[in-house]
Design a protein around this motif. Structure first.
Motif, short mmCIF file in Angstrom:
data_model
loop_
_atom_site.label_atom_id
_atom_site.label_comp_id
_atom_site.label_asym_id
_atom_site.label_seq_id
_atom_site.Cartn_x
_atom_site.Cartn_y
_atom_site.Cartn_z
N PRO A 43 0.79 -1.23 0.00
CA PRO A 43 0.00 0.00 0.00
C PRO A 43 0.82 1.28 0.00
N ALA A 44 2.08 1.22 0.48
CA ALA A 44 2.88 2.44 0.56
C ALA A 44 3.56 2.79 -0.77
N ARG A 45 3.44 1.90 -1.77
CA ARG A 45 4.04 2.17 -3.07
C ARG A 45 2.97 2.54 -4.09
N SER A 46 3.40 3.01 -5.25
CA SER A 46 2.46 3.51 -6.26
C SER A 46 1.71 2.37 -6.96
N PHE A 48 -7.18 5.34 -12.97
CA PHE A 48 -6.38 5.68 -11.79
C PHE A 48 -5.11 6.39 -12.25
N ASP A 49 -4.56 7.18 -11.35
CA ASP A 49 -3.25 7.80 -11.59
C ASP A 49 -2.18 6.75 -11.31
N GLN A 109 -0.56 6.55 -4.66
CA GLN A 109 -0.21 5.52 -3.69
C GLN A 109 -1.33 4.49 -3.63
N LEU A 110 -0.98 3.23 -3.72
CA LEU A 110 -2.01 2.18 -3.79
C LEU A 110 -2.91 2.20 -2.55
N GLY A 111 -2.33 2.54 -1.40
CA GLY A 111 -3.08 2.55 -0.16
C GLY A 111 -4.22 3.55 -0.13
N THR A 112 -4.24 4.51 -1.07
CA THR A 112 -5.32 5.50 -1.11
C THR A 112 -6.55 4.95 -1.85
N LEU A 113 -6.42 3.77 -2.49
CA LEU A 113 -7.54 3.19 -3.24
C LEU A 113 -8.38 2.30 -2.33
N GLY A 173 -11.79 -2.66 -3.55
CA GLY A 173 -12.26 -3.00 -4.89
C GLY A 173 -11.34 -2.46 -5.98
N GLN A 174 -10.86 -1.23 -5.79
CA GLN A 174 -9.95 -0.63 -6.77
C GLN A 174 -8.60 -1.35 -6.78
N MET A 175 -8.14 -1.79 -5.58
CA MET A 175 -6.90 -2.57 -5.52
C MET A 175 -7.06 -3.88 -6.30
N GLN A 176 -8.26 -4.48 -6.17
CA GLN A 176 -8.54 -5.71 -6.92
C GLN A 176 -8.47 -5.43 -8.42
#
Length: 502
Positions: free
Chosen positions: A93-96, A137-138, A142-146, A149-152
């Motif tokens: 989550p801390a990376r893009s 998505f940009d 940062q992945l953790g801001t999604l 469902g968006q991470m999936q």
């Protein structure tokens, strides 16, 4: 051209005390979606992990486009054009978004004698693949801001970006909204048009009927058969999955609600946007349903009752006595148990045994001289639980993480029953488990109610809410908006009317 894009033949896999796969086969036609179905513990995910190289199969052969291949690890699987969207997300989550998409396979460029990550290329390609799956998505976000469902969706984009010939989707919609599910199906249809073969693992019958071309069913680690999806009814699928006809999904109830066990008066959260001014009663031997849409604050209300969330005002009375609940230990001492919605996140102790997961609730009862655990008595409690709830396991020493979802849920129920609560709160008790395991959980709930336990059940499945509850309260935006107190007169329309009273 080979008839099948991928063939698995005679796959066997054993773990200590358990034969997870016993000569299983699977044949995927190019340009099709192949549903892989079965109860929790049937071996679906294990089979896919063998294919993807996460587990090493004990026996069996894999053919890709008619040629025999060997896969010893996920890198080799990806090199062969096999991609997998896992049920359990493992994001960084801390990376893009871009770094997560290209994790382990970053594009590089030469910088003198050294190789460096080509960030420009990585961001450009990520933007392209996100656009391919219609996810705006940009790449630098940062992945953790999604959302989950968006991470999936990023995981799905990752699989597509590998230009795979075979894509495995293991419960991909468990965290997706309806709109995100539609987006996933669009992607799958695009992949189908390109000749990609897909394996789709899901318990959701409506999704299977919509997206699948073929259906393979497994039971207890064995191959049952393969059929065209169009020729299979839901009832036929269920019968083949569980090995018996489930004539009534919701077992008949013999409980008779008695006197009031718990009364909640004007309970208010410390957060203005959470539950406010909630009052309700719960009776002995009753299954009380709580319905509502996402964001209705049902879970937050129950966590407030259990001392996990802060309560600003209001009262909780148990057996006619006012209870002071500031922490979970206060709730437990008052006779309340809570089975949480997120089984894996905060329900089980994944690195511990079944014995430890059940026994943790009673360790303080079986201390000798205040310091030494009486393991003989604890073992008896755990063994009784395994027998009573029909938990499928080789022994109580088995790690709980090795059990199927349905059996994990039974272990959590066992933990609370060992503590003998009067009130058991069950938040989405059957989420993520198959129809056969659901039926067993329902039977356990009915048995508990018949014994006089008072049960609160939160459920987002409308049929479950109506099929299992004696009464139903409905919430919307933190407020109780309705009570339906005659089970035989409850309808989905009634629940939805109360759930949308903004």
């Amino acid at each position: 051209m080979a008839e099948y894009k991928l063939e698995l033949k005679g796959i066997c896999k054993s773990f200590p005390g358990v034969k997870a796969l016993d000569h299983v086969q699977l044949s995927l036609r190019p340009g099709t979606v192949h549903a892989l179905m079965g109860e929790n513990g049937a071996g679906k995910s294990t089979l896919m992990k063998c294919l993807f190289g996460i587990y090493k199969m004990d026996e069996g052969e894999v053919y890709l486009d008619g040629e025999k291949i060997e896969i010893n690890n996920p890198d080799e699987a990806m090199a062969h054009g096999i991609a997998m969207v896992h049920q359990e997300l493992q994001p960084v989550p801390a990376r893009s978004v871009a770094e997560n998409l290209y994790l382990g396979r970053f594009p590089t460029k030469n910088f003198g004698p050294f190789k460096m990550i080509d960030h420009k290329k990585m961001y450009e390609e990520t933007a392209y693949w996100l656009k391919e799956v219609k996810m705006d998505f940009d790449p630098k976000a940062q992945l953790g801001t999604l959302s989950i469902g968006q991470m999936q969706s990023v995981e799905i984009a990752k699989a597509v970006s590998q230009q795979a010939r075979v894509v495995i989707f293991d419960e991909p919609t468990s965290s997706l909204s309806d709109n995100e599910v539609e987006a996933l199906f669009r992607i799958m249809n695009d992949l189908r048009d390109k000749g990609v073969a897909m394996v789709y693992i899901s318990h959701k019958m409506d999704e299977i009927k919509r997206i699948a071309d073929d259906i393979t069913i497994m039971r207890d680690g064995t191959y049952v058969g393969t059929w065209p999806a169009a020729e299979m009814s839901t009832d036929q699928i269920i019968a083949k999955m569980v090995g018996r006809e489930l004539t009534n999904v919701y077992p008949p109830r013999g409980n008779e609600p008695g006197e009031v066990v718990m009364e909640v008066k004007n309970l208010c959260s410390i957060h203005e946007k959470s539950f406010q001014d909630v009052s309700f009663t719960l009776r002995k031997g009753e299954i009380l349903g709580f319905g509502g849409l996402v964001g209705a604050q049902r879970t937050e209300l129950m966590e407030g009752l259990f001392g996990i969330r802060g309560v600003a005002s209001g009262e909780v009375w148990i057996h006619g006595k006012k209870a002071k609940i500031k922490h979970p230990i206060d709730a437990m001492n008052a006779g309340i148990g809570l089975i949480t919605e997120d089984r894996r996140g905060n329900g089980i102790f994944g690195c511990l045994s079944i014995k430890d997961n059940v026994g943790v609730s009673v360790y303080n009862k079986y201390l000798q001289a205040g310091v030494v655990l009486n393991h003989k008595k604890i073992n008896q409690v755990v063994d009784d639980s395994i027998q009573k709830l029909r938990i499928k396991t080789p022994s109580m020493k088995e790690h709980i993480s090795n059990l199927s979802g349905g059996n994990q849920q039974k272990v959590i129920v066992s933990r609370w029953l060992a503590n003998d609560p009067d009130v058991l709160i069950m938040d989405e008790p059957t989420r993520g488990i198959d129809v056969g395991a659901k039926h067993e959980i329902y039977e356990i709930m009915n048995e508990l109610a018949a014994q006089g336990k008072a049960i609160i059940m939160i459920s987002s499945e409308m049929s479950e809410l109506l099929g299992m509850s004696d009464r139903v309260y409905v919430m919307c935006n933190g407020k109780l908006t309705g009570e339906i107190d005659e089970a035989d007169k409850m309808t989905q329309a009634d629940v939805m009317a109360y759930a949308t009273q903004f």
